[in-house]
Enzyme design. Sequence first.
Site, mmCIF file in Angstrom:
data_model
loop_
_atom_site.group_PDB
_atom_site.id
_atom_site.type_symbol
_atom_site.label_atom_id
_atom_site.label_comp_id
_atom_site.label_asym_id
_atom_site.label_seq_id
_atom_site.Cartn_x
_atom_site.Cartn_y
_atom_site.Cartn_z
ATOM 1 N N THR A 1 -4.213 -49.916 12.353
ATOM 2 C CA THR A 1 -2.999 -49.070 11.942
ATOM 3 C C THR A 1 -1.551 -49.349 12.723
ATOM 4 O OG1 THR A 1 -4.193 -47.175 11.142
ATOM 5 C CG2 THR A 1 -2.276 -46.809 11.272
ATOM 6 N N SER B 1 -10.972 -51.050 14.067
ATOM 7 C CA SER B 1 -11.789 -50.698 15.554
ATOM 8 C C SER B 1 -13.114 -50.129 14.666
ATOM 9 C CB SER B 1 -10.811 -49.777 15.720
ATOM 10 O OG SER B 1 -10.521 -48.214 15.353
ATOM 11 N N SER B 2 -13.034 -49.821 13.407
ATOM 12 C CA SER B 2 -14.893 -49.394 13.221
ATOM 13 C C SER B 2 -15.851 -50.678 13.491
ATOM 14 C CB SER B 2 -14.431 -48.826 11.740
ATOM 15 O OG SER B 2 -14.338 -47.496 11.848
ATOM 16 N N THR C 1 -7.613 -46.928 16.240
ATOM 17 C CA THR C 1 -7.581 -45.543 17.659
ATOM 18 C C THR C 1 -8.567 -45.147 17.235
ATOM 19 O OG1 THR C 1 -6.871 -44.344 15.846
ATOM 20 C CG2 THR C 1 -5.239 -44.664 16.453
ATOM 21 N N ASP C 2 -9.888 -45.085 16.117
ATOM 22 C CA ASP C 2 -11.081 -44.841 15.971
ATOM 23 C C ASP C 2 -12.287 -45.332 17.708
ATOM 24 O OD1 ASP C 2 -10.522 -43.657 13.332
ATOM 25 O OD2 ASP C 2 -11.356 -45.476 12.635
ATOM 26 N N GLN D 1 -22.446 -32.784 26.551
ATOM 27 C CA GLN D 1 -22.056 -33.113 25.099
ATOM 28 C C GLN D 1 -20.455 -31.931 25.058
ATOM 29 O OE1 GLN D 1 -24.112 -30.983 21.702
ATOM 30 N NE2 GLN D 1 -26.311 -32.167 22.574
#
Length: 359
Positions: A31, A75-76, A106-107, A294
Amino acid sequence: MRAVLPVISIHTAANGDPANASILVIYTGGTVGMAYNKHGVLAPMRFSEVNKLMPELRHLRMRVSVLSLPDPIDSSNVTPANWLMMAAIIQENYDQYDGFVVLHGTDTMAYSASALGYLLENLAKPVVFTGAQVPVGRIRTDARRNFITALDIAAARHPDGTARVPEVSLFFNTLLLRGTRAKKVESQHFAAFKSENLPPLVRAGIKLEFTDSLIRPLPTEPLQVHTHLDDHVTILKLFPGITEAVVNSILGVKGLRGCILETYGSGNAPTQPWFLRCLEAAHNRGVHILNVSQCEEGRVEQGRYETSASLLARGVLGGDDITTEAAITKLMFVLGLGRSAAETARLLTSDLRGEISVL
């Protein structure tokens, strides 16, 4: 052989002045590098015209050049091959620039920053990842602030000329985080990244505030750029009700060499016999299993509770306070070194690039 990409110089106030830092911007996509075209559609911006979009660049006391990938990556869609390419670009230009800024979506930025952290050994110059939640063509964009501040950080030097931030890092909103510690936690607000187990390296307010987290000796050896990553890895996230069939299907993947086991709390996992048998069988086949919590904050303490002590006996390694992003890329990196099983286990549990806290 990878094609040589053209480098575009951007006019700044410091052009031609050798006393000022020179920064190479590597635009990979995302982006931050987009603007609205004449049809009202978001498209990758032309960095040859970046001054029109970011006039602030004219006032920076540094020399800025931009290398843009011919096909920007969402980025994915980032892969280990892209990480190796980014590392190769930095290696090729390392002697010509004082620092580097990587514009990235950013992902998966935290994964990429972690991967570059491992690939660039003995790094003595800044490599700052940044991006944006809102395109530069919008009025309420965070692209300008993130990009300008990332450049400022990459150019920051001590009086002796050495870099203030000689490592791979990630700047977003107001914080500079270690690349191997960052995690994306927001998709709707500007403060998109956090580093729960390590304080920020820099806080960007009215001025840049460098913190004690930066105190690390400069490497004495020359930069070594690694060229292999092993992607025969997976992540197994535990949840109440997980079945033997699911665990077996993940750990039984043909050619699997490593697994990040996302456990509960401080590294706890089920103690049902079938689950422990699955882990033991995978370990006996040569699969390296790294236990990662986690929880966003805290650390794995294998053996503290009965539910984690049983993992030690099955060859599961403790990941301390490493993030999942840093753990999976570390697994790829260490397996790519081609070391013995014992040495691989030692490296996986050692602090290589500030990714775990040494107590």
